[in-house]
Every structure is written in structure tokens, then in C-alpha cells.
Design a protein around this motif. Structure first.
Motif, PDB file in Angstrom:
ATOM      1  N   ALA A   1       0.827  -1.216   0.000  1.00 46.96           N
ATOM      2  CA  ALA A   1       0.000   0.000   0.000  1.00 46.96           C
ATOM      3  C   ALA A   1       0.857   1.260   0.000  1.00 46.96           C
ATOM      4  CB  ALA A   1      -0.927  -0.012   1.211  1.00 46.96           C
ATOM      5  N   HIS A   2       2.005   1.197   0.685  1.00 46.84           N
ATOM      6  CA  HIS A   2       2.890   2.366   0.730  1.00 46.84           C
ATOM      7  C   HIS A   2       3.375   2.765  -0.664  1.00 46.84           C
ATOM      8  CE1 HIS A   2       5.458  -1.156   0.737  1.00 46.84           C
ATOM      9  NE2 HIS A   2       6.372  -0.387   0.179  1.00 46.84           N
ATOM     10  N   LYS A   3       3.505   1.783  -1.577  1.00 51.14           N
ATOM     11  CA  LYS A   3       3.976   2.079  -2.935  1.00 51.14           C
ATOM     12  C   LYS A   3       3.035   3.057  -3.625  1.00 51.14           C
ATOM     13  CE  LYS A   3       3.071  -0.388  -6.561  1.00 51.14           C
ATOM     14  NZ  LYS A   3       2.977  -1.421  -7.620  1.00 51.14           N
TER      15      LYS A   3
ATOM     16  N   SER B   1      14.998   3.392   1.783  1.00 49.48           N
ATOM     17  CA  SER B   1      13.957   2.495   1.279  1.00 49.48           C
ATOM     18  C   SER B   1      12.695   2.674   2.108  1.00 49.48           C
ATOM     19  CB  SER B   1      14.413   1.029   1.317  1.00 49.48           C
ATOM     20  OG  SER B   1      14.653   0.603   2.641  1.00 49.48           O
ATOM     21  N   ILE B   2      11.568   2.688   1.413  1.00 42.24           N
ATOM     22  CA  ILE B   2      10.260   2.737   2.074  1.00 42.24           C
ATOM     23  C   ILE B   2       9.647   1.352   1.923  1.00 42.24           C
ATOM     24  CG2 ILE B   2       7.995   3.820   2.137  1.00 42.24           C
ATOM     25  CD1 ILE B   2      10.197   5.755   2.854  1.00 42.24           C
ATOM     26  N   ASN B   3       9.386   0.720   3.051  1.00 44.41           N
ATOM     27  CA  ASN B   3       8.939  -0.675   3.063  1.00 44.41           C
ATOM     28  C   ASN B   3       7.646  -0.830   3.852  1.00 44.41           C
ATOM     29  OD1 ASN B   3      11.841  -2.074   2.346  1.00 44.41           O
ATOM     30  ND2 ASN B   3      12.095  -0.380   3.771  1.00 44.41           N
ATOM     31  N   GLY B   4       6.837  -1.791   3.454  1.00 47.28           N
ATOM     32  CA  GLY B   4       5.771  -2.250   4.324  1.00 47.28           C
ATOM     33  C   GLY B   4       6.336  -3.300   5.261  1.00 47.28           C
ATOM     34  N   ASP B   5       5.646  -3.552   6.352  1.00 43.95           N
ATOM     35  CA  ASP B   5       6.157  -4.552   7.296  1.00 43.95           C
ATOM     36  C   ASP B   5       6.078  -5.962   6.722  1.00 43.95           C
ATOM     37  OD1 ASP B   5       3.382  -4.458   7.452  1.00 43.95           O
ATOM     38  OD2 ASP B   5       3.304  -4.023   9.592  1.00 43.95           O
ATOM     39  N   ALA B   6       5.244  -6.180   5.706  1.00 48.91           N
ATOM     40  CA  ALA B   6       5.174  -7.500   5.058  1.00 48.91           C
ATOM     41  C   ALA B   6       6.361  -7.689   4.116  1.00 48.91           C
ATOM     42  CB  ALA B   6       3.854  -7.641   4.301  1.00 48.91           C
ATOM     43  N   GLY B   7       6.544  -6.784   3.184  1.00 50.13           N
ATOM     44  CA  GLY B   7       7.626  -6.906   2.214  1.00 50.13           C
ATOM     45  C   GLY B   7       9.004  -6.837   2.847  1.00 50.13           C
ATOM     46  N   PHE B   8       9.128  -6.032   3.902  1.00 53.13           N
ATOM     47  CA  PHE B   8      10.424  -5.877   4.564  1.00 53.13           C
ATOM     48  C   PHE B   8      10.955  -7.211   5.062  1.00 53.13           C
ATOM     49  CE2 PHE B   8      12.965  -4.987   8.403  1.00 53.13           C
ATOM     50  CZ  PHE B   8      13.936  -4.174   7.857  1.00 53.13           C
ATOM     51  N   PHE B   9      10.060  -8.048   5.597  1.00 47.34           N
ATOM     52  CA  PHE B   9      10.509  -9.314   6.173  1.00 47.34           C
ATOM     53  C   PHE B   9      10.762 -10.387   5.126  1.00 47.34           C
ATOM     54  CE2 PHE B   9       9.769  -7.578  10.264  1.00 47.34           C
ATOM     55  CZ  PHE B   9      10.607  -8.314  11.087  1.00 47.34           C
ATOM     56  N   MET B  10      10.514 -10.073   3.877  1.00 49.16           N
ATOM     57  CA  MET B  10      10.830 -11.044   2.832  1.00 49.16           C
ATOM     58  C   MET B  10      12.320 -11.079   2.522  1.00 49.16           C
ATOM     59  SD  MET B  10       7.607 -10.902   0.235  1.00 49.16           S
ATOM     60  CE  MET B  10       5.993 -11.422   0.830  1.00 49.16           C
ATOM     61  N   ASN B  11      13.047 -10.010   2.882  1.00 47.67           N
ATOM     62  CA  ASN B  11      14.502 -10.021   2.708  1.00 47.67           C
ATOM     63  C   ASN B  11      15.211  -9.367   3.878  1.00 47.67           C
ATOM     64  OD1 ASN B  11      15.444 -11.372   0.266  1.00 47.67           O
ATOM     65  ND2 ASN B  11      14.169  -9.910  -0.848  1.00 47.67           N
ATOM     66  N   VAL B  12      14.631  -9.482   5.067  1.00 47.65           N
ATOM     67  CA  VAL B  12      15.199  -8.835   6.252  1.00 47.65           C
ATOM     68  C   VAL B  12      16.590  -9.360   6.578  1.00 47.65           C
ATOM     69  CG1 VAL B  12      14.189 -10.467   7.903  1.00 47.65           C
ATOM     70  CG2 VAL B  12      14.670  -8.106   8.607  1.00 47.65           C
ATOM     71  N   GLN B  13      16.899 -10.601   6.151  1.00 53.51           N
ATOM     72  CA  GLN B  13      18.181 -11.214   6.491  1.00 53.51           C
ATOM     73  C   GLN B  13      19.368 -10.412   5.964  1.00 53.51           C
ATOM     74  OE1 GLN B  13      16.057 -12.706   4.128  1.00 53.51           O
ATOM     75  NE2 GLN B  13      17.365 -11.946   2.463  1.00 53.51           N
ATOM     76  N   ASP B  14      19.169  -9.654   4.876  1.00 52.95           N
ATOM     77  CA  ASP B  14      20.301  -8.933   4.312  1.00 52.95           C
ATOM     78  C   ASP B  14      20.565  -7.585   4.969  1.00 52.95           C
ATOM     79  OD1 ASP B  14      21.975 -10.042   1.839  1.00 52.95           O
ATOM     80  OD2 ASP B  14      20.041 -11.055   1.954  1.00 52.95           O
ATOM     81  N   LEU B  15      19.854  -7.291   6.064  1.00 51.66           N
ATOM     82  CA  LEU B  15      20.304  -6.212   6.947  1.00 51.66           C
ATOM     83  C   LEU B  15      21.701  -6.548   7.469  1.00 51.66           C
ATOM     84  CD1 LEU B  15      17.358  -5.066   9.250  1.00 51.66           C
ATOM     85  CD2 LEU B  15      18.660  -3.659   7.642  1.00 51.66           C
ATOM     86  N   GLU B  16      21.919  -7.831   7.727  1.00 44.88           N
ATOM     87  CA  GLU B  16      23.235  -8.249   8.219  1.00 44.88           C
ATOM     88  C   GLU B  16      24.320  -7.961   7.179  1.00 44.88           C
ATOM     89  OE1 GLU B  16      26.800 -10.418   8.742  1.00 44.88           O
ATOM     90  OE2 GLU B  16      25.349 -10.952   7.165  1.00 44.88           O
ATOM     91  N   THR B  17      23.979  -8.091   5.895  1.00 45.11           N
ATOM     92  CA  THR B  17      24.942  -7.766   4.833  1.00 45.11           C
ATOM     93  C   THR B  17      25.324  -6.294   4.904  1.00 45.11           C
ATOM     94  OG1 THR B  17      23.977  -9.477   3.414  1.00 45.11           O
ATOM     95  CG2 THR B  17      25.335  -7.805   2.339  1.00 45.11           C
ATOM     96  N   ALA B  18      24.323  -5.427   5.096  1.00 48.49           N
ATOM     97  CA  ALA B  18      24.583  -3.986   5.202  1.00 48.49           C
ATOM     98  C   ALA B  18      25.428  -3.668   6.428  1.00 48.49           C
ATOM     99  CB  ALA B  18      23.268  -3.215   5.242  1.00 48.49           C
ATOM    100  N   VAL B  19      25.177  -4.371   7.521  1.00 48.81           N
ATOM    101  CA  VAL B  19      25.979  -4.173   8.746  1.00 48.81           C
ATOM    102  C   VAL B  19      27.425  -4.607   8.499  1.00 48.81           C
ATOM    103  CG1 VAL B  19      26.327  -4.937  11.129  1.00 48.81           C
ATOM    104  CG2 VAL B  19      24.016  -4.402  10.320  1.00 48.81           C
ATOM    105  N   ARG B  20      27.594  -5.772   7.888  1.00 47.66           N
ATOM    106  CA  ARG B  20      28.934  -6.336   7.685  1.00 47.66           C
ATOM    107  C   ARG B  20      29.792  -5.450   6.779  1.00 47.66           C
ATOM    108  NH1 ARG B  20      28.920 -10.421   4.019  1.00 47.66           N
ATOM    109  NH2 ARG B  20      26.817 -10.868   4.751  1.00 47.66           N
ATOM    110  N   TYR B  21      29.147  -4.850   5.754  1.00 47.62           N
ATOM    111  CA  TYR B  21      29.900  -3.989   4.834  1.00 47.62           C
ATOM    112  C   TYR B  21      29.827  -2.502   5.221  1.00 47.62           C
ATOM    113  CZ  TYR B  21      30.550  -7.988   1.737  1.00 47.62           C
ATOM    114  OH  TYR B  21      30.917  -9.207   1.202  1.00 47.62           O
TER     115      TYR B  21
END
Length: 556
Positions: free
Chosen positions: A391-393, A438-458
Motif C-alpha cells: 500500500a505504501h507504494k 527504502s520505504i517498506n511495508g512490514d510484510a515486504g520488509f521481512f521477505m529479505n530482512v536477512q540482508d540487513l546483516e549484509t549492510a551491517v557487515r559492509y
């Protein structure tokens, strides 16, 4: 050298600087060769889909193909959604996928599947390397096809036994390919239609955000003096501040600019992909006299609601240059602009006033309009916002205004959830000096939330804003519209986003009133690594907007 060494040299020759992916044992030789490269950095991701989205935005923003990598089998299937998104949204991407030994491809064998047949329907070209002698040709072709208009996806499959063979070969140097000019007769026919029309309008699509095309479009608009409506994916093709801008179309309802198209007798569709917004949604007058000019890199798709009277096919920037030149040859400079843009100012003012409503609303949960107004305050003209799908889109598309092309990325071709968070990592690597949000909904955000760790690592300073409503909001909205306010069960639970950030050793905040949001944004962009902000949103505004759009026709 080993075949995998040659492949890395070919990628270097193509100007590749980043490869996003998750390797497997079938990529081992490739990865060892890549480790020796001084020009290419491998970005280790947490999910192949996220890697594909990173390559997607990297390619979309730079014009040079983004590159992603996976192993065979499940690695490829994980990659698929991101690859399909890149292809349908016209982003140049080259995917490199692993494969088992050619000695076992003919039979039932561990993790072996026909990956090339699977990716062919979603790509421009896909090829297995069956001998080291073909590597330089296959790599050169993959990049040439991916980057040729209209850009998209190509796939290279490298079996593990081919990668370790010896080869004495050199890369093929890329050569600039000029795109053909439009046919002069088509240019003259288009100009005849424009001159003889009474109320023309421009529909600017995805193709117009290429920088050269955007510049030529702005010149044409000044010469013609007519209004421009952009699709979701063409935001910034002309500045929203320009008096010719009639903002963004595509909400699927009777918005102000839908009415402007209804009133027009000629639609000049420039760089428009039908996948962005169906012609049936804007070409709504049955049996009318509305004419269409199609200006694009390739001929028009066949659609009963999109039957152009003239098709101008060629390099888009070049075609617009030719059209401008023909206009100046046909008419005196003193006769331009051809039309009076002041006739559109009532419509433009009405929509601008409507878009500004609730920008300062202090209620909580926050109204979508206020969230985006605060975001706009911290983002410069060349900074980049990526919208996920939900909906945010729809609110981003309608209310987030842009002055420059390629500063608001919305997936509206394949239109897949999970795009924005990993996509923002690719965007930041393409333009490290720009603010990326990035503007995310709470549903879509959790579809690739794991790559927050990638952003932290780099240590990548991206800011992720997550709109919290605890539901699949866009599905609810569409069900309510279609079923008299009723909807199915779409609720789910969310974590505390500040605690989620703490668990990843990154900065985060979940706001509890509207006055906290703008300061949180400013603080988020000061971080050395990623930041996340959870924002409860008032999605009652969705149906209020639907009701309002149903009444628009009575206000003009």
C-alpha cells in the motif's frame, strides 16, 4: 590459465566492479579466481534473491549490467524472483549460475536440474558454457544483450568441470554500439498529428528516465507547451516543479491526471512500457477520437486499447532530438510553444493542493502523506528513494515528488515485494555519496530482512523506513474496494524494530509519536552503517483516498 581465470578477466574487461551473490561448491574455481581480482569485489549476501535485487538496482542506476551469482539448483530457484524483476523492469543484469559436471547433466543426479530452460522465459538470453573456448564470446554477448535497449536479464551457466579446464584465450573488448535513428517519415507523420491536434498530452514511461532521453524530453515539452504525466517508473523524467508536470498516473482510479487524458485528443506515449500501467486504465473513452503516437526503442506491444496511429522507433533520445529538430524546421521559433500550458494550470493547481494535504498532520499513527513529506525534507534532489511493493507504494508514487530521473525506484513491471531493502544496498554501492532510503511495508520488509546483516557487515549507510500496520495492506485495500469494504484475514505480528536493530548491532528506532520521525531520519543518516525506523501508519487513509478519487470528476 584456468577457464575460471579467463572468465574473471572477461568480467574485468566489461568494467564489472561488484558481484553480488551466494556461492556454492560448484562455483569453487570461479570464486578462487575472483579472489585474485584487484578490480572486482564480491559482495557476500544472505539470500540469492537479495543478491539479484542488488544487481538489479546497480544496473538500473549505472546503465552497466549489474552482476549476481548463485550455485546450481536451489541457488538458481532462489535467484529467480529478483531476476524476473530485473528483466520486466528493464534493468541490465548478468546472472552467473553454477552447474554440476557436464558428465552428469544427462541423468538424475544430486541438485541437477535444467536451469537454463527454467530461466529462459524471464531472460533476454541464457546460455551454458560447454567449452572454455566459448567463454570470451559468451561473456561479451551476455553483457551486450543485457545492456542493449530495452535492457534486461541474461544468464551464463558455468559447469564445474568446464571452470577448471585450461585455456589460452583473451577477453573480447567491448565496442560502443550506436542505436539507429528513427525513420524520417515517421517523425513527419508524428509532427503532423501533433500540429493538427487540439489538446495533446504526453505520457512519459520508464524509458524516459535515461538521462539523455530525459534531457531531450524536457526540450520537447518546452517547445510544445503541453502537459506531461509520468508513470510510477518515470518519476523525475521532468521535474515536478516544472509547470508542464501533471504528476504521476497509475493509482488505478479516477485521479486528476486520468481526467486530463480523458479530455485529450492525442496521447504522445514516450518510452512507455505497457507493463507499467495498462492502456485500458487510461485509454478509457470507448469509440472516441483519441489518437496515439508511440515513441520508443522498440515497436508497440499489441493491445486492443493501445493501437498507435504512428510509431516512431529508434534511440529514444535521438528520436526526441529528431522531433524537436523537425518542429523547428516546420515552424518559426517565434511560433513556439505550439500550445498554451496555462490551460493546464487549473488542473495542476488542484492536484498540487490535493497532494499537499496532511503534509503537516500531527496525528499518530502517522498519515502516509506526513511520512513522505518528512522524508522529502531530508532527501536532496539527487538522493535516491526505493519503494517496496504494498500500500505504501501507491502513496510513494502519488505523493513523493522528484526533480531528477532515477531518484525514485519503484518496481512496477514485475512489481515484487522484498525489492527495496536489498535494492538499496545495490544503490548505495552504485552511488556511495548519495543518501539512499527504502520505504517498506512490514510484510515486504521481512521477505529479505536477512540482508540487513549484509549492510551491517559492509558498513553501508542505508536507511530503511518500515510502515507498520500488521497486515498485507495493499491486498486489504483492493479487497475493500472490490467487495464493499470487506476483506479476508490478512493480519500478522511484528517485532519491536528497535530491538531488532540492537540484535544486529545497528542503529534503529521505533517511533511513538509523529514529532519523533523527522529527527529520527536525520539521526539515521548520520550513522556509519545501516539504520532502521519503524513507523506506525494510519492506513484508514487508503479508503479515504479511494472515496476522494471517486469524487474528483465532480470537482473539475
Amino acid at each position: 590459465m584456468k577457464a575460471s581465470d579467463l572468465m574473471i578477466k572477461c568480467l574485468e574487461e566489461e568494467g564489472v566492479t561488484r558481484i553480488f551473490g551466494v556461492p556454492g561448491e560448484e562455483n569453487a574455481d570461479f570464486m578462487m579466481s575472483l579472489k585474485k581480482s584487484k578490480k572486482i569485489k564480491f559482495i557476500l549476501c544472505r539470500h540469492e534473491q537479495a543478491a539479484a535485487f542488488m544487481a538489479d538496482t546497480f544496473g538500473r542506476l549505472t546503465g552497466k549490467a549489474g552482476v549476481c551469482l548463485s550455485t546450481l539448483g536451489p541457488g538458481v530457484t532462489n535467484l529467480m524472483t529478483g531476476l524476473a524483476d530485473a528483466n520486466m523492469d528493464r534493468a541490465p543484469v548478468v546472472a552467473i549460475i553454477g552447474q554440476g559436471s557436464t558428465k552428469r547433466l544427462h541423468k538424475e543426479s544430486h541438485q541437477i536440474m535444467d536451469s537454463i530452460s527454467m530461466v529462459q522465459p524471464i531472460s533476454k538470453w541464457a546460455q551454458t558454457i560447454l567449452t572454455p573456448e566459448n567463454i570470451s564470446e559468451v561473456v561479451r554477448k551476455a553483457f551486450k544483450v543485457a545492456e542493449t535497449e530495452k535492457p534486461g536479464l541474461t544468464v551464463i551457466e558455468l559447469p564445474e568441470d568446464i571452470a577448471e579446464e585450461e585455456i589460452d584465450e583473451k577477453p573480447i573488448k567491448p565496442i560502443l554500439t550506436r542505436r539507429p535513428a528513427a525513420d524520417n517519415r515517421a517523425i513527419e507523420d508524428a509532427l503532423d498529428l501533433i500540429i493538427n491536434s487540439k489538446n495533446p498530452i504526453i505520457l512519459a514511461g520508464n524509458g524516459t528516465i535515461r538521462k539523455r532521453a530525459s534531457n531531450r524530453l524536457r526540450v520537447l515539452v518546452e517547445n510544445l507547451g503541453i502537459g506531461v504525466i509520468n508513470t510510477f517508473m518515470a518519476k523525475g523524467a521532468i521535474s515536478y516543479k516544472d509547470k508542464h508536470s501533471l504528476f504521476t498516473i497509475g493509482l488505478g482510479s479516477g485521479d486528476y491526471n486520468n481526467l486530463a487524458i480523458d479530455e485529450s485528443d492525442l496521447v504522445i506515449a514516450i518510452g512507455y512500457d505497457l507493463v507499467e500501467y495498462s492502456p485500458s486504465a487510461w485509454n478509457r473513452i470507448e469509440g472516441g477520437e483519441k489518437k496515439i503516437i508511440h515513441i520508443d526503442f522498440s515497436p508497440a506491444e499489441i493491445d486492443k486499447d493501445y493501437l498507435p496511429n504512428v510509431e516512431v522507433i529508434g534511440d529514444l533520445a535521438g528520436a526526441l532530438y529528431q522531433l524537436n529538430k523537425a518542429l523547428l524546421e516546420r515552424l518559426n521559433k517565434t511560433d513556439l510553444p505550439l500550445f498554451n500550458i496555462e490551460s493546464r494550470q487549473k488542473l495542476r493547481s488542484a492536484m498540487a493542493k490535493d497532494l499537499d494535504k496532511n503534509d503537516k498532520d500531527d496525528s499518530f499513527p502517522m498519515k502516509p502523506q506526513r511520512i513522505l513529506a518528512d522524508v522529502r525534507k531530508v532527501m536532496g534532489g539527487e538522493d535516491i528513494l526505493l519503494s517496496d511493493v504494498g500500500a505504501h507504494k501507491m502513496w510513494v508514487a502519488r505523493h513523493y515528488d522528484c526533480t531528477d530521473p532515477n531518484t525514485c525506484l519503484i518496481s512496477n513491471g514485475f512489481c515484487t515485494m522484498g525489492f527495496a531493502l536489498p535494492g538499496s544496498i545495490g544503490a548505495k554501492m552504485a552511488f556511495p555519496d548519495k543518501k539512499i532510503i527504502s520505504i517498506n511495508g512490514d510484510a515486504g520488509f521481512f521477505m529479505n530482512v536477512q540482508d540487513l546483516e549484509t549492510a551491517v557487515r559492509y558498513n553501508i549507510n542505508i536507511v530503511a523506513v518500515v510502515w507498520l500496520d500488521g497486515e498485507y495492506g495493499l491486498i486489504k485495500w483492493k479487497q475493500q474496494v472490490g467487495f464493499k469494504g470487506e476483506h479476508s484475514d490478512l493480519k500478522f505480528n511484528n517485532p519491536d524494530f528497535q530491538m531488532l536493530a540492537n540484535s544486529l548491532n545497528m542503529w534503529g528506532k521505533q517511533i511513538s509519536n509523529s514529532s519523533e520521525f523527522l529527527p529520527a531520519l536525520e539521526e539515521a543518516f548520520k550513522q556509519k552503517g545501516p539504520a532502521i525506523i519503524g513507523v506506525p501508519v494510519d492506513y484508514d487513509e487508503n479508503m479515504r483516498l479511494t472515496k476522494h478519487l471517486g469524487e474528483v470528476s465532480h470537482t473539475l
